[in-house]
Design a protein around this motif. Structure first.
Motif, PDB file in Angstrom:
ATOM      1  N   ALA A 236      25.422  41.162  10.725  1.00  0.00           N
ATOM      2  CA  ALA A 236      26.432  40.747  11.706  1.00  0.00           C
ATOM      3  C   ALA A 236      27.493  41.830  11.870  1.00  0.00           C
ATOM      4  O   ALA A 236      27.927  42.125  12.991  1.00  0.00           O
ATOM      5  CB  ALA A 236      27.073  39.433  11.269  1.00  0.00           C
ATOM      6  N   ALA A 237      27.895  42.440  10.778  1.00  0.00           N
ATOM      7  CA  ALA A 237      28.901  43.508  10.842  1.00  0.00           C
ATOM      8  C   ALA A 237      28.355  44.716  11.597  1.00  0.00           C
ATOM      9  O   ALA A 237      29.071  45.332  12.403  1.00  0.00           O
ATOM     10  CB  ALA A 237      29.323  43.906   9.426  1.00  0.00           C
ATOM     11  N   ARG A 238      27.079  45.053  11.351  1.00  0.00           N
ATOM     12  CA  ARG A 238      26.489  46.210  12.041  1.00  0.00           C
ATOM     13  C   ARG A 238      26.309  45.934  13.524  1.00  0.00           C
ATOM     14  O   ARG A 238      26.580  46.803  14.357  1.00  0.00           O
ATOM     15  CB  ARG A 238      25.146  46.563  11.375  1.00  0.00           C
ATOM     16  N   TRP A 239      25.850  44.744  13.854  1.00  0.00           N
ATOM     17  CA  TRP A 239      25.686  44.395  15.264  1.00  0.00           C
ATOM     18  C   TRP A 239      27.044  44.380  15.976  1.00  0.00           C
ATOM     19  O   TRP A 239      27.146  44.787  17.129  1.00  0.00           O
ATOM     20  CB  TRP A 239      25.024  43.022  15.403  1.00  0.00           C
ATOM     21  N   MET A 240      28.048  43.903  15.281  1.00  0.00           N
ATOM     22  CA  MET A 240      29.379  43.807  15.887  1.00  0.00           C
ATOM     23  C   MET A 240      29.912  45.176  16.251  1.00  0.00           C
ATOM     24  O   MET A 240      30.642  45.337  17.243  1.00  0.00           O
ATOM     25  CB  MET A 240      30.322  43.117  14.893  1.00  0.00           C
ATOM     26  N   ASP A 241      29.553  46.195  15.498  1.00  0.00           N
ATOM     27  CA  ASP A 241      30.079  47.541  15.713  1.00  0.00           C
ATOM     28  C   ASP A 241      29.350  48.313  16.808  1.00  0.00           C
ATOM     29  O   ASP A 241      29.797  49.394  17.194  1.00  0.00           O
ATOM     30  CB  ASP A 241      29.992  48.355  14.411  1.00  0.00           C
ATOM     31  N   ASP A 242      28.233  47.777  17.304  1.00  0.00           N
ATOM     32  CA  ASP A 242      27.427  48.557  18.236  1.00  0.00           C
ATOM     33  C   ASP A 242      26.767  47.647  19.273  1.00  0.00           C
ATOM     34  O   ASP A 242      25.707  47.082  19.031  1.00  0.00           O
ATOM     35  CB  ASP A 242      26.354  49.346  17.473  1.00  0.00           C
ATOM     36  N   ALA A 243      27.428  47.492  20.427  1.00  0.00           N
ATOM     37  CA  ALA A 243      26.883  46.759  21.575  1.00  0.00           C
ATOM     38  C   ALA A 243      26.344  45.378  21.205  1.00  0.00           C
ATOM     39  O   ALA A 243      25.157  45.100  21.375  1.00  0.00           O
ATOM     40  CB  ALA A 243      25.792  47.589  22.250  1.00  0.00           C
ATOM     41  N   PRO A 244      27.192  44.494  20.698  1.00  0.00           N
ATOM     42  CA  PRO A 244      26.695  43.181  20.257  1.00  0.00           C
ATOM     43  C   PRO A 244      26.071  42.347  21.372  1.00  0.00           C
ATOM     44  O   PRO A 244      25.092  41.634  21.148  1.00  0.00           O
ATOM     45  CB  PRO A 244      27.951  42.503  19.691  1.00  0.00           C
ATOM     46  N   GLU A 245      26.625  42.420  22.575  1.00  0.00           N
ATOM     47  CA  GLU A 245      26.068  41.617  23.672  1.00  0.00           C
ATOM     48  C   GLU A 245      24.642  42.058  24.000  1.00  0.00           C
ATOM     49  O   GLU A 245      23.754  41.244  24.218  1.00  0.00           O
ATOM     50  CB  GLU A 245      26.964  41.738  24.910  1.00  0.00           C
ATOM     51  N   GLN A 246      24.431  43.361  23.996  1.00  0.00           N
ATOM     52  CA  GLN A 246      23.092  43.879  24.273  1.00  0.00           C
ATOM     53  C   GLN A 246      22.131  43.517  23.150  1.00  0.00           C
ATOM     54  O   GLN A 246      20.966  43.166  23.394  1.00  0.00           O
ATOM     55  CB  GLN A 246      23.167  45.396  24.437  1.00  0.00           C
ATOM     56  N   ARG A 247      22.589  43.573  21.916  1.00  0.00           N
ATOM     57  CA  ARG A 247      21.735  43.194  20.788  1.00  0.00           C
ATOM     58  C   ARG A 247      21.342  41.724  20.872  1.00  0.00           C
ATOM     59  O   ARG A 247      20.209  41.357  20.532  1.00  0.00           O
ATOM     60  CB  ARG A 247      22.447  43.478  19.467  1.00  0.00           C
ATOM     61  N   LEU A 248      22.259  40.876  21.330  1.00  0.00           N
ATOM     62  CA  LEU A 248      21.927  39.461  21.470  1.00  0.00           C
ATOM     63  C   LEU A 248      20.904  39.245  22.578  1.00  0.00           C
ATOM     64  O   LEU A 248      20.079  38.333  22.498  1.00  0.00           O
ATOM     65  CB  LEU A 248      23.189  38.646  21.739  1.00  0.00           C
ATOM     66  N   TRP A 249      20.957  40.056  23.628  1.00  0.00           N
ATOM     67  CA  TRP A 249      19.919  39.996  24.667  1.00  0.00           C
ATOM     68  C   TRP A 249      18.554  40.257  24.046  1.00  0.00           C
ATOM     69  O   TRP A 249      17.592  39.516  24.263  1.00  0.00           O
ATOM     70  CB  TRP A 249      20.229  41.015  25.760  1.00  0.00           C
ATOM     71  N   PHE A 250      18.462  41.322  23.248  1.00  0.00           N
ATOM     72  CA  PHE A 250      17.194  41.667  22.615  1.00  0.00           C
ATOM     73  C   PHE A 250      16.770  40.611  21.598  1.00  0.00           C
ATOM     74  O   PHE A 250      15.574  40.337  21.428  1.00  0.00           O
ATOM     75  CB  PHE A 250      17.291  43.037  21.938  1.00  0.00           C
ATOM     76  N   ALA A 251      17.744  40.005  20.917  1.00  0.00           N
ATOM     77  CA  ALA A 251      17.425  38.967  19.945  1.00  0.00           C
ATOM     78  C   ALA A 251      16.848  37.733  20.636  1.00  0.00           C
ATOM     79  O   ALA A 251      15.861  37.148  20.171  1.00  0.00           O
ATOM     80  CB  ALA A 251      18.683  38.594  19.149  1.00  0.00           C
ATOM     81  N   ALA A 252      17.473  37.325  21.750  1.00  0.00           N
ATOM     82  CA  ALA A 252      16.950  36.179  22.502  1.00  0.00           C
ATOM     83  C   ALA A 252      15.558  36.484  23.034  1.00  0.00           C
ATOM     84  O   ALA A 252      14.654  35.628  23.010  1.00  0.00           O
ATOM     85  CB  ALA A 252      17.907  35.840  23.641  1.00  0.00           C
ATOM     86  N   GLN A 253      15.365  37.697  23.484  1.00  0.00           N
ATOM     87  CA  GLN A 253      14.053  38.113  23.981  1.00  0.00           C
ATOM     88  C   GLN A 253      13.009  38.054  22.863  1.00  0.00           C
ATOM     89  O   GLN A 253      11.860  37.633  23.077  1.00  0.00           O
ATOM     90  CB  GLN A 253      14.170  39.545  24.537  1.00  0.00           C
ATOM     91  N   ALA A 254      13.407  38.451  21.654  1.00  0.00           N
ATOM     92  CA  ALA A 254      12.495  38.407  20.513  1.00  0.00           C
ATOM     93  C   ALA A 254      12.088  36.972  20.195  1.00  0.00           C
ATOM     94  O   ALA A 254      10.934  36.695  19.836  1.00  0.00           O
ATOM     95  CB  ALA A 254      13.160  39.061  19.304  1.00  0.00           C
ATOM     96  N   ALA A 255      13.040  36.035  20.310  1.00  0.00           N
ATOM     97  CA  ALA A 255      12.721  34.624  20.063  1.00  0.00           C
ATOM     98  C   ALA A 255      11.711  34.108  21.069  1.00  0.00           C
ATOM     99  O   ALA A 255      10.803  33.325  20.722  1.00  0.00           O
ATOM    100  CB  ALA A 255      14.001  33.791  20.123  1.00  0.00           C
ATOM    101  N   VAL A 256      11.830  34.543  22.325  1.00  0.00           N
ATOM    102  CA  VAL A 256      10.856  34.144  23.351  1.00  0.00           C
ATOM    103  C   VAL A 256       9.473  34.682  23.008  1.00  0.00           C
ATOM    104  O   VAL A 256       8.460  33.979  23.126  1.00  0.00           O
ATOM    105  CB  VAL A 256      11.308  34.643  24.740  1.00  0.00           C
TER     106      VAL A 256
END
Length: 311
Positions: A236-256
């Motif tokens: 969470a700390a690493r994601w927060m430091d580097d484009a968290p919104e974009q990482r969440l896009w990729f995370a949601a895509q991974a769940a799909v």
């Protein structure tokens, strides 16, 4: 005009309406970010204000076009996000801006032609601003065109949407998107387009930013969590430091992707231990978290809660 192919149909439709002198007084340009709605809006504004248009497009050389290039055309009005007195950017368009816009539109055009106003992002208007805009939409002046640009039109009140002629920009067919990306010189266009969910504008942007490497890292992080090899707090700390919104896009895509593999009985790529129902719920939570990052909530806690739920 070097416009993307998915602009051709809406442009021709508006051009025909203009030729019939039936152009609507209020337009809502909507659709996903990355489809160049703002370039379309710019093209339309210039075409309306140009005094010597060529095949429906601005000539680029008349006095009006030169004033547009200089940003000093008196009949062009732009409303966007402003800065607060302390220099920080506002998150919303406020009522004062809309009242100023309405006052200008109530006056005659200085060049005797159209007055063209653009609100972008229109979906950032707060409730008071949206209410103030209603009167202008209900009582438009004869020579004004109001263009609203919105990535998330559902944020606009229904009363606003119903008073605008909507132009919806949709994702193009895969072949057309790939051809456009290849003309733009995007390397590994197919992988970039897949990462962007079929959105060619995002695919181009992410290819230029090397976001495919970030997408790969997000998937590796989720697999590590699923296998008990990672800590949610560290990630969470690493994601927060580097484009968290974009990482969440990729995370949601991974769940799909995980859900798709389960549906076919194939081995899942991330090895999630969540049930299918839980996985679908996690996908929805990831999208809500991505939206919530724009608000006042603690972003690090949002990410920590979401990643903890994945593990």
């Amino acid at each position: 005009m070097d416009a993307p192919p998915w602009h051709a149909e809406p442009w021709q439709r508006l051009l025909q309406r203009r030729q019939r002198k039936a152009l609507p007084h209020a337009l809502l340009l909507s659709g996903p970010s990355g489809l160049d709605k703002r370039a379309f809006s710019e093209r339309l504004q210039r075409a309306l204000l140009c005094t010597q248009p060529v095949d429906g497009d601005a000539c680029g050389s008349c006095r009006a076009c030169l004033l547009l290039d200089a940003g000093t055309h008196p009949d062009r009005i732009a409303v966007s996000l402003e800065e607060r007195p302390d220099g920080t950017p506002r998150r919303d368009i406020v009522v004062r801006q809309i009242r100023t816009l309405s006052e200008r539109l109530s006056k005659a055009s200085q060049f005797g032609g159209w007055q063209v106003a653009c609100i972008d992002p229109a979906d950032a208007m707060n409730a008071a601003a949206a209410n103030a805009l209603l009167k202008t939409l209900e009582e438009p002046s004869a020579s004004s065109v109001l263009i609203l640009v919105a990535d998330e039109p559902w944020r606009l009140p229904a009363t606003i949407r119903s008073r605008c002629q909507r132009t919806e920009f949709r994702l193009p067919e895969t072949e057309a998107a790939l051809a456009w990306l290849q003309r733009k010189g995007v390397q590994d266009a197919a992988a970039a387009l897949e990462a962007a969910g079929g959105n060619p504008g995002l695919a181009q942007r992410w290819a230029e930013q090397d976001a495919l490497a970030q997408r790969k890292q997000v998937r590796a992080d989720l697999r590590a969590l699923a296998e008990g090899r990672g800590e949610a707090g560290t990630l969470a700390a690493r994601w927060m430091d580097d484009a968290p919104e974009q990482r969440l896009w990729f995370a949601a895509q991974a769940a799909v992707d995980e859900l798709r593999h389960r549906a076919t009985g194939a081995r899942t790529p991330l090895g999630s231990q969540l049930s299918t129902t839980e996985l679908a719920d996690w996908y929805a939570r990831a999208n809500r978290a991505r939206d919530a990052l724009r608000g006042p909530l603690r972003k690090d806690l949002l990410l920590l809660e979401l990643l903890g739920a994945w593990r």
